[in-house]
Enzyme design. Structure first.
Site, PDB file in Angstrom:
ATOM      1  N   SER A 143     147.736 -23.867  24.722  1.00  0.00           N
ATOM      2  CA  SER A 143     146.990 -24.866  23.948  1.00  0.00           C
ATOM      3  C   SER A 143     147.946 -25.647  23.062  1.00  0.00           C
ATOM      4  O   SER A 143     148.910 -25.082  22.523  1.00  0.00           O
ATOM      5  CB  SER A 143     145.934 -24.191  23.068  1.00  0.00           C
ATOM      6  OG  SER A 143     145.329 -25.132  22.207  1.00  0.00           O
ATOM      7  N   TYR A 156     143.455 -17.914  17.248  1.00  0.00           N
ATOM      8  CA  TYR A 156     143.434 -18.441  18.617  1.00  0.00           C
ATOM      9  C   TYR A 156     144.827 -18.886  19.040  1.00  0.00           C
ATOM     10  O   TYR A 156     145.296 -18.563  20.141  1.00  0.00           O
ATOM     11  CB  TYR A 156     142.448 -19.600  18.698  1.00  0.00           C
ATOM     12  CG  TYR A 156     142.432 -20.309  20.024  1.00  0.00           C
ATOM     13  CD1 TYR A 156     141.878 -19.716  21.149  1.00  0.00           C
ATOM     14  CD2 TYR A 156     142.972 -21.593  20.154  1.00  0.00           C
ATOM     15  CE1 TYR A 156     141.855 -20.378  22.375  1.00  0.00           C
ATOM     16  CE2 TYR A 156     142.942 -22.267  21.365  1.00  0.00           C
ATOM     17  CZ  TYR A 156     142.388 -21.651  22.478  1.00  0.00           C
ATOM     18  OH  TYR A 156     142.372 -22.305  23.682  1.00  0.00           O
TER      19      TYR A 156
END
Length: 247
Positions: A143, A156
């Site tokens: 990400s 995350y």
């Protein structure tokens, strides 16, 4: 003299039942792959994605597994090999994103993300190492938030930083196998996973960050995956940021 029948290359897409994963399935099917659409919770959505691929002329099946369960994952790979004849490309897009300031983080949420995003990547990639054929590719999902360091994304981003490290190391461990290993790191992308729970103001702010001044679409990410799964034989051990120039 009869022309030999060339079997299509085979791709297994985890998380293929929705969002970016479904876009990847559509794109790889359009590129001539036979595709296995993995799902964890929604067989109906996976069947819809596979049906659309078949309607477009591709071979497509659905498979189920908890990506963090090594026995279920091995059985999933067995099913793909049995039904489609082998595996050339593994795209591991399955993931969980739960946001919170680190000081308020529910550790059960962190454990859930770690189990799916980190352990799941290890389990699926380990099986891919044993199964993907020469000339193939392994594509994991990172990400852009690892680089952006946005508030509420700490836990995350930590799981995706682990994916970065594993991907780069695995590429070196597969020396001599003719298998590429890369990670795709999407920026803000208009999927249910990304949009869920965000106020419109926050979405608009994120959409304005890239120079292209919009959110990414799942098809934008699928384009990058298709490149890594097909012609990009000299791209290896990389984290490819697919984010419209946001960072």
């Amino acid at each position: 003299m009869d022309t030999p029948v060339v079997s299509p290359r085979v791709a297994l897409v985890t998380g293929g039942s929705g969002g970016i994963g479904a876009a990847v399935v559509r794109r790889l099917a359009a590129d001539g792959f036979a595709v296995a659409v993995h799902y964890a919770g929604s067989r109906d959505r996976a069947e819809d994605v596979a049906r659309a691929a078949r309607d477009a002329g591709a071979t497509a099946i659905v498979v189920n597994a908890d990506v963090a369960d090594e026995h279920a994952v091995a059985a999933m790979f067995d099913a793909v090999e049995r039904e489609l004849g082998g595996i050339d490309v593994l795209v591991h897009s399955a993931g969980v994103m739960l946001l919170s300031p680190l000081g308020d983080l529910d550790l059960d949420d962190f454990d859930r993300m770690h189990r799916t995003n980190v352990r799941g990547t290890v389990v699926v990639a380990r099986e891919a190492v044993r199964r993907v054929r020469a000339g193939g590719a392994i594509v994991t999902f990172s990400s852009t938030v690892v680089k952006l360091a946005l508030p509420t994304y700490a836990a995350y981003a930590a799981t995706k930083g682990a994916v970065d490290a594993m991907t780069m190391i695995l590429a070196k461990e597969l020396r001599g196998r003719d298998i590429t290993v890369n990670a795709v790191a999407p920026g803000p992308t208009a999927t249910p996973l990304f949009l869920d729970g965000k106020p419109q103001e926050a979405i608009d702010k994120l959409a304005a960050m890239p120079p292209l001044q919009r959110l990414g679409e799942p098809a934008d990410i699928a384009d990058a995956v298709a490149y890594l799964a097909g012609p990009a034989r000299w791209v290896n051990g990389q984290v490819i940021y697919v984010n419209g120039g946001i960072a």
